[in-house]
Design a protein around this motif. Structure first.
Motif, PDB file in Angstrom:
ATOM      1  N   GLU A 107      -7.071  20.007  10.012  1.00  0.00           N
ATOM      2  CA  GLU A 107      -8.629  20.517   8.791  1.00  0.00           C
ATOM      3  C   GLU A 107      -8.115  20.141   7.523  1.00  0.00           C
ATOM      4  OE1 GLU A 107      -6.342  24.175  10.974  1.00  0.00           O
ATOM      5  OE2 GLU A 107      -5.812  22.125  11.028  1.00  0.00           O
ATOM      6  N   ALA A 109      -7.183  18.035   5.986  1.00  0.00           N
ATOM      7  CA  ALA A 109      -8.232  16.868   5.471  1.00  0.00           C
ATOM      8  C   ALA A 109      -9.439  16.485   5.051  1.00  0.00           C
ATOM      9  CB  ALA A 109      -7.225  15.380   6.313  1.00  0.00           C
ATOM     10  N   LYS A 110     -10.822  17.818   6.060  1.00  0.00           N
ATOM     11  CA  LYS A 110     -11.228  17.903   5.769  1.00  0.00           C
ATOM     12  C   LYS A 110     -12.401  18.934   4.486  1.00  0.00           C
ATOM     13  CE  LYS A 110     -11.446  16.835  10.644  1.00  0.00           C
ATOM     14  NZ  LYS A 110     -12.590  17.878  12.170  1.00  0.00           N
ATOM     15  N   TRP A 111     -11.482  18.920   3.695  1.00  0.00           N
ATOM     16  CA  TRP A 111     -11.569  20.223   3.135  1.00  0.00           C
ATOM     17  C   TRP A 111     -11.970  19.675   1.771  1.00  0.00           C
ATOM     18  CZ3 TRP A 111      -7.133  24.133   2.518  1.00  0.00           C
ATOM     19  CH2 TRP A 111      -7.006  24.365   3.675  1.00  0.00           C
ATOM     20  N   GLY A 115      -8.992  18.472   0.684  1.00  0.00           N
ATOM     21  CA  GLY A 115      -8.239  17.001   1.678  1.00  0.00           C
ATOM     22  C   GLY A 115      -7.901  15.679   1.157  1.00  0.00           C
ATOM     23  N   THR A 116      -8.989  15.318  -0.541  1.00  0.00           N
ATOM     24  CA  THR A 116      -9.024  14.549  -0.956  1.00  0.00           C
ATOM     25  C   THR A 116      -7.521  14.463  -1.218  1.00  0.00           C
ATOM     26  OG1 THR A 116     -11.437  13.530  -1.265  1.00  0.00           O
ATOM     27  CG2 THR A 116      -9.986  12.454  -2.700  1.00  0.00           C
ATOM     28  N   LYS A 119      -4.326  13.651   1.246  1.00  0.00           N
ATOM     29  CA  LYS A 119      -4.488  12.772   1.320  1.00  0.00           C
ATOM     30  C   LYS A 119      -4.158  11.274   0.594  1.00  0.00           C
ATOM     31  CE  LYS A 119      -8.980  12.318   3.006  1.00  0.00           C
ATOM     32  NZ  LYS A 119     -10.118  12.560   4.172  1.00  0.00           N
ATOM     33  N   ASP A 127      -2.432  16.694  14.743  1.00  0.00           N
ATOM     34  CA  ASP A 127      -3.632  17.991  15.191  1.00  0.00           C
ATOM     35  C   ASP A 127      -2.534  18.861  16.111  1.00  0.00           C
ATOM     36  OD1 ASP A 127      -5.850  19.328  17.034  1.00  0.00           O
ATOM     37  OD2 ASP A 127      -6.239  16.717  17.069  1.00  0.00           O
TER      38      ASP A 127
END
Length: 268
Positions: A107, A109-111, A115-116, A119, A127
């Motif tokens: 999760e 990675a979606k922040w 998140g950016t 990555k 997961d």
């Protein structure tokens, strides 16, 4: 004056995030592995300075310049760095001494923004709700280790207040067993004026920004990063996990939670 300094430190996180996002988008994608590692180390040292956090490394000097400088040793097997988990500062503190890619929850990675950044620095996302993904994580971590990269994991699976060690989970040790990569145990301890500091912990229902505000208000906040002797994996992942837990517990001066579990099972 103290509150003013705390406010400036708090706001510096937003300035840091903007700078780190720029680096993540425009510099890291084209950077060679060793250069990326050095950039990551530099930026992690920077945010700790801005937050007024002093890092006290112990045992880091035993490792060569590449391991300490960029975390990449091409042509040699990488290392699995394992640490106790207390605060969101842990990754910054560890990367300031032993730059590593880290295994993170999917999760993250979606922040937005963070998140950016995660990555771009080569994080491996897992997961935890997907059993098949959990099985495959050893292959992904193993592939990174074979490229000579240092990989950071928190085998406790969650954070504590830093006064003890939670039970370590053996799954993340599988990659080291398969590849023969050394396991480097690390013990983190947050202190204020030389005493254990629980206020830096990111636990319970404390929110991220609430925890950050606590941190910038802690006087003389120091994180001691104690790097223990590397462990060559022998036996299965449970055996390696037990050896690491014993080493970390000795360094912390506490009872080994895995040994206590084994004793309880035997008694039962």
């Amino acid at each position: 004056m103290h509150k003013l300094i705390a406010c400036l430190r708090f706001l510096s996180v937003f300035a840091y995030s903007v700078g780190a996002l720029f680096v993540s988008l425009f510099i890291l994608p084209g950077a060679e592995d060793t250069k990326r590692g050095r950039i990551v180390k530099s930026w992690n040292q920077r945010i700790l300075r801005w937050l007024g956090v002093r890092v006290e490394p112990v045992g880091v000097e035993a490792f060569d310049d590449l391991v300490r400088g960029c975390g990449v040793t091409k042509g040699r097997m990488g290392r699995l760095v394992v640490s106790n988990h207390i605060s969101f500062l842990d990754i910054f503190s560890l990367n300031s001494q032993l730059p590593s890619s880290f295994v993170a929850k999917a999760e993250i990675a979606k922040w937005p923004v963070f998140g950016t950044i995660t990555k771009a620095v080569g994080s491996i996302f897992i997961d935890r709700s997907n059993r098949r993904a959990l099985v495959g994580i050893a292959d992904r971590v193993g592939d990174e280790l074979k490229l000579g990269r240092s990989i950071l994991v928190f085998p406790e699976g969650t954070t504590s207040d830093g006064s003890g060690l939670l039970r370590l989970h053996p799954n993340l040790f599988e990659a080291a067993v398969r590849t023969g990569a050394e396991v480097i145990p690390v013990v983190l301890r947050y202190e204020s004026h030389g005493e254990l500091c629980r206020e830096a912990a990111y636990t319970g229902k404390v929110g991220l920004f609430e925890c950050l505000w606590h941190i910038v208000n802690i006087p003389d906040l120091t994180v001691r990063v104690t790097v223990l002797d590397p462990i060559k994996p022998e036996g299965d992942r449970r055996a390696v996990c037990a050896e690491v837990s014993a080493a970390m517990s000795r360094a912390m001066g506490i009872a080994d939670p895995l040994a206590e579990d084994a004793s309880a099972e035997t008694a039962a």
